[in-house]
Design an enzyme around this catalytic site. Structure first.
Site, mmCIF file in Angstrom:
data_model
loop_
_atom_site.group_PDB
_atom_site.id
_atom_site.type_symbol
_atom_site.label_atom_id
_atom_site.label_comp_id
_atom_site.label_asym_id
_atom_site.label_seq_id
_atom_site.Cartn_x
_atom_site.Cartn_y
_atom_site.Cartn_z
ATOM 1 N N ASP A 74 0.842 -1.198 0.000
ATOM 2 C CA ASP A 74 0.000 0.000 0.000
ATOM 3 C C ASP A 74 0.880 1.251 0.000
ATOM 4 O O ASP A 74 2.034 1.219 0.429
ATOM 5 C CB ASP A 74 -0.979 0.007 1.189
ATOM 6 C CG ASP A 74 -0.296 0.025 2.553
ATOM 7 O OD1 ASP A 74 0.722 -0.669 2.716
ATOM 8 O OD2 ASP A 74 -0.784 0.738 3.453
ATOM 9 N N GLU A 141 -0.073 -0.745 5.924
ATOM 10 C CA GLU A 141 1.016 -0.232 6.732
ATOM 11 C C GLU A 141 0.909 1.277 6.872
ATOM 12 O O GLU A 141 1.141 1.839 7.923
ATOM 13 C CB GLU A 141 2.372 -0.603 6.107
ATOM 14 C CG GLU A 141 3.552 -0.488 7.076
ATOM 15 C CD GLU A 141 4.144 0.903 7.164
ATOM 16 O OE1 GLU A 141 4.870 1.195 8.119
ATOM 17 O OE2 GLU A 141 3.874 1.721 6.271
HETATM 18 ZN ZN LIG Z 1 6.842 2.109 4.198
#
Ligand SMILES: [Zn+2]
Length: 385
Positions: A74, A141
């Site tokens: 992501d 994340e």
């Molecule tokens: Zn990163």
């Protein structure tokens, strides 16, 4: 023919995987890894109040040791796409630089460890030389990170997966490629101190109890040093970030005053011991005359350090052989998924140069992708050698 980290990075950059969107990035990796002989698992984690997120775990080999490469597909949003020299999801190369959101953080890192793994397998008849090679890839994340690595590790542990060492491919370098391995992070703990007084007219001191006097005493006491630092860390730091009495009136003494603080702490402390230390200092300074309370926020950012040893030496040697630079072991900077991985196995972070991460025109030199792939390849060779 060796795997091409530049082509893999470009393919990944063309997947618009802004958290929580998968964007085709995990499907692409799934395809590449299955063709190389990995057993690939895809799972979606969800929790009330958060977007469901796709994750991937791939392993080739069944024996120990199991060397894991970890990362996230992501990316943060590109912002105004018109501000970019090249479209943020086009993966264009210009002047030896590959542009795109996630080029550095961290699709480039993933592409390099995938390419290094494929090269290792190709050189060893399609299997790891010994042990196992695994990839832990999350799509969560950059945002709240609740449906990502933390759940992926838990899922893996439940099926009996064991990890021996991990390289997290986050952009770790500061000024030059090869200068920094991140080998731990400070912990973070936030709190508020609230001092209770008695409201009253400022002209009648016998009728009020000004909480600001008590608060300044406690603030002064809490700013004393927390430690002298340690082998791997600079000293801990407690910083006040807000003082608030919520009082718009000139001639009124408020009934309450509060101050908010953030502690970045090192491996001399745990959250519990730090709270005890702070509360002890407040008690000493208050001498029974200040009425106060602490409000501690929950934190999942504990301090950790990966101690120097054979694994750190092996990674540092691989980096030095490729770059000619002896990397320093650093524990600075913000948090990462290493805070979760460290509960399962020792983890080091090494990736690209971090300078354009999250910026407009995020970009990586093509030559740096080649160099990082060479570093990862050497780490794998040394690890299984
Ligand atoms: Zn990163």
């Amino acid at each position: 023919m060796s795997a091409d980290p530049v082509a893999i990075t470009r393919d990944l950059l063309r997947c618009p995987s802004v958290t929580p969107a998968e964007g085709g990035a995990l499907a692409y990796l799934h395809d590449v890894l299955v063709k190389a002989g990995f057993a690939v698992h895809r799972m979606t984690f969800a929790e009330p109040g958060t977007a469901p997120i796709e994750n991937l775990y791939a392993r080739i080999g069944t024996e120990r040791p199991n060397l894991v490469f970890a990362g996230h597909t992501d990316v943060v949003p590109p912002g105004d796409a018109k501000a970019w020299r090249h479209p943020p999801f086009a993966g264009e190369i210009d002047g030896g630089l590959l542009y795109g959101r996630g080029a550095v953080d961290m699709k480039g890192g993933i592409a390099c460890f995938v390419a290094a793994a494929l090269d290792h397998l190709a050189a060893n008849g399609g299997a790891p030389k010994r042990g196992s090679l695994s990839l832990l890839i999350t799509g969560d994340e950059e945002s709240v990170a609740v449906n990502g690595t933390i759940k992926l590790l838990h899922w893996a542990a439940e099926r009996g997966e064991k990890f021996d060492h991990c390289i997290l491919g986050e952009p770790s370098n500061q000024e030059a490629f090869g200068d920094t391995i991140k080998a731990g992070r400070r912990g973070s703990l936030n709190g508020t101190i609230i001092v209770h007084g008695r409201q009253g007219h400022v002209a009648y001191p016998d009728r009020f109890d000004n909480p600001i006097r008590g608060l300044t005493t406690l603030i002064a006491a809490l700013q004393a040093p927390l430690d002298q630092g340690s082998a791997q860390f600079d000293p801990s730091n407690l910083e006040f970030t807000n003082v608030d009495v919520g009082n718009p009136t000139v001639n009124l003494v408020p009934g309450e005053a509060r101050a908010r603080f953030i502690i970045r702490f090192i491996d001399h402390h745990s959250q519990a011991s730090l709270k005890a230390l702070i509360e002890h200092r407040a008690r000493d300074a208050a001498r029974g005359r200040i009425r106060y309370a602490f409000d501690w926020q929950p934190s999942n950012a504990d301090v950790f350090v990966t101690k120097p040893g054979p694994f750190t030496d092996l990674a540092a040697a691989a980096i030095a052989e490729v770059t000619g630079i002896k990397p320093k072991l650093s524990t600075t900077g913000g948090t990462s998924d290493a805070r979760f991985i460290k509960d399962y196995c020792p983890v080091l972070e090494f990736g690209l140069l971090g300078q354009t991460m999250h910026a407009v025109d995020e970009r990586v030199p093509v030559a740096e992708l080649v160099a990082l792939t060479a570093v990862y390849r050497r780490i794998i060779e040394k690890y299984f050698g």
